[in-house]
Motif scaffolding. Structure first.
Motif, mmCIF file in Angstrom:
data_model
loop_
_atom_site.group_PDB
_atom_site.id
_atom_site.type_symbol
_atom_site.label_atom_id
_atom_site.label_comp_id
_atom_site.label_asym_id
_atom_site.label_seq_id
_atom_site.Cartn_x
_atom_site.Cartn_y
_atom_site.Cartn_z
ATOM 1 N N ALA A 387 47.162 36.739 39.947
ATOM 2 C CA ALA A 387 45.736 36.593 40.109
ATOM 3 C C ALA A 387 45.107 37.889 40.074
ATOM 4 O O ALA A 387 44.154 37.920 39.325
ATOM 5 N N LEU A 390 44.678 38.708 36.562
ATOM 6 C CA LEU A 390 43.884 37.960 35.855
ATOM 7 C C LEU A 390 42.609 38.298 36.204
ATOM 8 O O LEU A 390 41.512 37.454 35.518
ATOM 9 N N GLU A 416 35.043 29.576 38.647
ATOM 10 C CA GLU A 416 35.923 30.344 37.634
ATOM 11 C C GLU A 416 37.015 31.168 38.506
ATOM 12 O O GLU A 416 37.934 31.323 37.871
ATOM 13 N N LEU A 420 40.944 30.821 37.612
ATOM 14 C CA LEU A 420 42.015 31.983 37.519
ATOM 15 C C LEU A 420 43.131 31.755 38.549
ATOM 16 O O LEU A 420 44.264 32.038 38.286
ATOM 17 N N LYS A 423 45.618 29.504 36.984
ATOM 18 C CA LYS A 423 46.394 30.330 35.818
ATOM 19 C C LYS A 423 47.358 30.801 36.550
ATOM 20 O O LYS A 423 48.519 31.052 35.983
#
Length: 433
Positions: A387, A390, A416, A420, A423
């Motif tokens: 994280a 990112l 957002e 993230l 992801k």
């Protein structure tokens, strides 16, 4: 990844800096140079959404202009005159009286969370009846790193054991119930035992507790836990001391987490977000405790940095914005968004054993698998680092990642940040297949 300028500075300071940094700092190896709102910038120019809000301190985000202005103005006037009265202190007292429950009408000011916890313990010890020489606390609780705060939770260091006079009760850790029971069929047995071993004991003067246990991984009590305990404490003369260093000031969706949970404490400790991360702490209490003759001996609420005008200026500016902009309402609204988005992540990723939270305070508990619930600190570390790479900063501790964005973050940036995080989870789980 950590950029070259940051690596160079980290190498320079490592020649002299003592070890023992936080896990997130030691793992993350970043050098931050600027913060604006919910966004941080590092020495190499990379930016990060700050879902840790400093160290759960930046209620208004980084460098809120009104807090900056208040500190700048005060810094040009007066820094420290011990605990002499100042205009700002009187105004802060009046502001707190408007924000806190009306029975908490007396205040003392300090500089750190641990210091204000120690002050609360002194007040308890001063007013305790003869024979009430023990203090209750909860397992998994955290109240600071000073000896008195450590003794509350039996936190030993090295070969030195300082259990002191505290009695530990069960915290409401439903996901890892120490009694191997399931809520609600358990009848909230953990609360029954706290009541029996602490609240109903004639030698206990107070129960010191976090309404929501923060450092332990955001342990939110189920309905029925505090109702049972607080009623028993009140009936048996055991003072309720709410450690709201982390939760106080609106973090959970009410000014005090105690208010949401139906607790009416006798003393409350505040720090962290109440002054936007500037060193400041407040002890709020009932006048029957803090104005008791035994609690008001000369120097009992004074220390070198307590009452300093800078901390008071930061607290006034922060809390005025929280009140004026109705940010506690915003915390509830954004917290509902966080609940929904994090529930989606839990449904997608089996390494998330439990996701829990209140307002803008959430904990993600990482496990090897959901059947065994075996803690997975290595997975938590990998997700934390992924994280960060990112562009999302979170707060890690063991196998739990905590999320606590600023109250002022907008919906788009909140979304957002959670994206993230998703992801990062994808990157880690796909790499392990």
């Amino acid at each position: 990844m950590t950029g070259p300028r940051q690596l160079d500075l980290l190498a320079r300071e490592s020649a002299h800096l003592a070890p023992g940094a936080s896990e997130e700092s030691a793992l993350g190896r970043r050098v931050f140079v600027e913060g604006r709102g919910a966004v941080l910038t590092d020495l190499d120019g990379d930016q990060y959404i700050d879902f840790a809000a400093g160290t759960l301190t930046q209620s208004l985000g980084h460098c809120h202009p009104e807090v900056v202005a208040a500190l700048t103005e005060q810094a040009s006037k007066l820094w420290n005159v011990h605990d002499f009265a100042t205009e700002g202190r009187a105004e802060l007292c009046e502001l707190l009286a408007r924000l806190l429950p009306e029975e908490l009408d007396t205040y003392a000011f300090f500089s750190t969370g641990a210091e204000v916890v120690e002050a609360a313990l002194r007040a308890v010890q001063a007013v305790a009846e003869p024979g009430r020489n023990r203090v209750g606390a909860l397992r998994h609780g955290f109240h600071g790193k000073t000896q008195g705060a450590r003794m509350l939770v039996h936190w030993d260091i090295g070969n030195q054991a300082f259990a002191g006079n505290s009695v530990l009760g069960y915290s409401p850790y439903c996901y890892r119930c120490p009694l191997d029971l399931e809520y609600p069929s358990c009848g909230v047995r953990c609360a029954t035992l706290v009541r029996r071993h602490i609240a109903e004991k004639p030698n206990v003067s107070a129960l010191v507790f976090e309404p929501v246990l923060g450092a332990a991984g955001v342990i939110v009590p189920p309905p029925g836990y505090w109702e049972q305990i607080s009623d028993a404490c009140r009936e048996n003369g055991v003072l309720l001391v709410a450690d709201e260093v982390l939760t106080g000031g609106g973090r959970t969706g009410s000014f005090l987490a105690s208010e949401q949970l139906g607790i009416e404490p006798d003393l409350v400790t505040l720090s962290k977000g109440t002054a936007s991360g500037f060193p400041f702490a407040a002890l709020a209490g009932r006048s029957s405790v803090l104005r008791h003759p035994a609690a008001g001996n000369a120097g009992s609420t004074a220390s070198t940095y307590a009452n300093n005008p800078l901390g008071i200026a930061a607290a006034r500016a922060t809390l005025e914005v929280v009140a004026r902009d109705k940010l506690v309402d915003q915390v509830r609204e954004l917290g509902a968004v966080m609940d929904e988005r994090l529930a989606e992540l839990k449904a997608r990723f089996d390494v998330l054993g439990d996701v829990r939270g209140l307002g803008l305070l959430h904990g993600l508990e990482f496990v090897r698998d959901r059947e065994s619930r075996a803690p997975a600190p290595d997975i938590a570390r990998e997700v934390y680092l992924a994280a960060l790479d990112l562009g999302l900063r979170t707060a890690i501790g063991g196998h739990v990642i905590r999320l606590a964005p600023p109250f002022t973050i907008d919906r788009a940036l909140l979304d957002e940040g959670v994206t993230l995080l998703g992801k990062a989870l994808e990157r880690v789980t796909e790499a392990s297949r």
